[in-house]
Design a protein around this motif. Structure first.
Motif, short mmCIF file in Angstrom:
data_model
loop_
_atom_site.label_atom_id
_atom_site.label_comp_id
_atom_site.label_asym_id
_atom_site.label_seq_id
_atom_site.Cartn_x
_atom_site.Cartn_y
_atom_site.Cartn_z
N VAL A 82 -2.95 -0.93 -5.02
CA VAL A 82 -2.57 -1.06 -3.61
C VAL A 82 -1.11 -1.50 -3.56
N PHE A 83 -0.33 -0.82 -2.74
CA PHE A 83 1.06 -1.19 -2.47
C PHE A 83 1.19 -1.36 -0.97
N TYR A 84 1.73 -2.51 -0.53
CA TYR A 84 1.86 -2.77 0.90
C TYR A 84 3.28 -3.24 1.19
N ALA A 85 3.86 -2.69 2.25
CA ALA A 85 5.18 -3.10 2.71
C ALA A 85 5.11 -3.37 4.21
N VAL A 86 5.54 -4.55 4.62
CA VAL A 86 5.50 -4.94 6.03
C VAL A 86 6.39 -4.05 6.89
N PRO A 87 7.67 -3.80 6.50
CA PRO A 87 8.51 -2.96 7.37
C PRO A 87 7.93 -1.56 7.56
N GLY A 88 8.31 -0.95 8.64
CA GLY A 88 7.88 0.41 8.89
C GLY A 88 7.38 0.63 10.30
N HIS A 89 7.65 -0.31 11.18
CA HIS A 89 7.21 -0.18 12.57
C HIS A 89 8.30 0.37 13.46
N LEU A 103 10.10 1.92 -1.03
CA LEU A 103 8.95 2.81 -0.83
C LEU A 103 8.77 3.77 -2.00
N ARG A 104 9.87 4.36 -2.47
CA ARG A 104 9.77 5.28 -3.61
C ARG A 104 9.22 4.58 -4.84
N LEU A 108 5.70 5.32 -6.70
CA LEU A 108 5.64 5.68 -8.12
C LEU A 108 4.67 4.76 -8.88
N TRP A 109 4.71 3.48 -8.58
CA TRP A 109 3.79 2.54 -9.20
C TRP A 109 2.34 2.91 -8.89
N LEU A 110 2.09 3.31 -7.64
CA LEU A 110 0.73 3.70 -7.25
C LEU A 110 0.22 4.88 -8.08
N CYS A 111 1.11 5.78 -8.42
CA CYS A 111 0.72 7.02 -9.09
C CYS A 111 0.62 6.90 -10.60
N GLN A 112 0.90 5.74 -11.14
CA GLN A 112 0.83 5.58 -12.60
C GLN A 112 -0.60 5.57 -13.08
#
Length: 112
Positions: A82-89, A103-104, A108-112
């Motif tokens: 799980v990767f979560y980032a607060v910004p993006g609203h 984000l990139r 990438l970490w998610l896809c490992q």
């Protein structure tokens, strides 16, 4: 998803409040194994505040009303990541080159 506690368990945090749309600066946790740059980044966005699971790995955080607030975290859940980032609203957050880098790298970490 406010009615689905499993969603928050997977995410690693449950939304409880947010700031008004204003600039905030997130600072890199020097122990981060995923991110080495940017060292910090500033976006104009809502800062979401969460009740957090104890096993999240915080990569970036900011100070808000005297408290340290995680803004980017990861965690393992079962066999998944799980990767979560607060910004993006706001559109401005997504146009921020430093946030795009985060984000990139997170994806990438998610896809490992």
């Amino acid at each position: 998803f406010k009615e689905h506690l499993l969603y928050f368990k997977i995410l690693g945090g449950r939304f409880i409040d947010h700031s008004k749309v204003e600039p905030f600066t997130s600072r890199l946790n020097p122990d981060s194994e995923i991110f080495s740059e940017p060292a910090d980044f500033t976006v104009k966005d809502e800062l979401y505040i969460h009740d957090l699971e104890p096993d999240i790995t915080v990569h970036y955080s900011t100070e808000y009303e005297g408290e340290i607030v995680p803004t980017v975290w990861t965690r393992l859940y079962g066999e998944g990541r799980v990767f979560y980032a607060v910004p993006g609203h706001t559109q401005a957050a997504f146009q921020n080159e430093d946030f795009q880098t985060i984000l990139r790298k997170g994806l990438l970490w998610l896809c490992q």
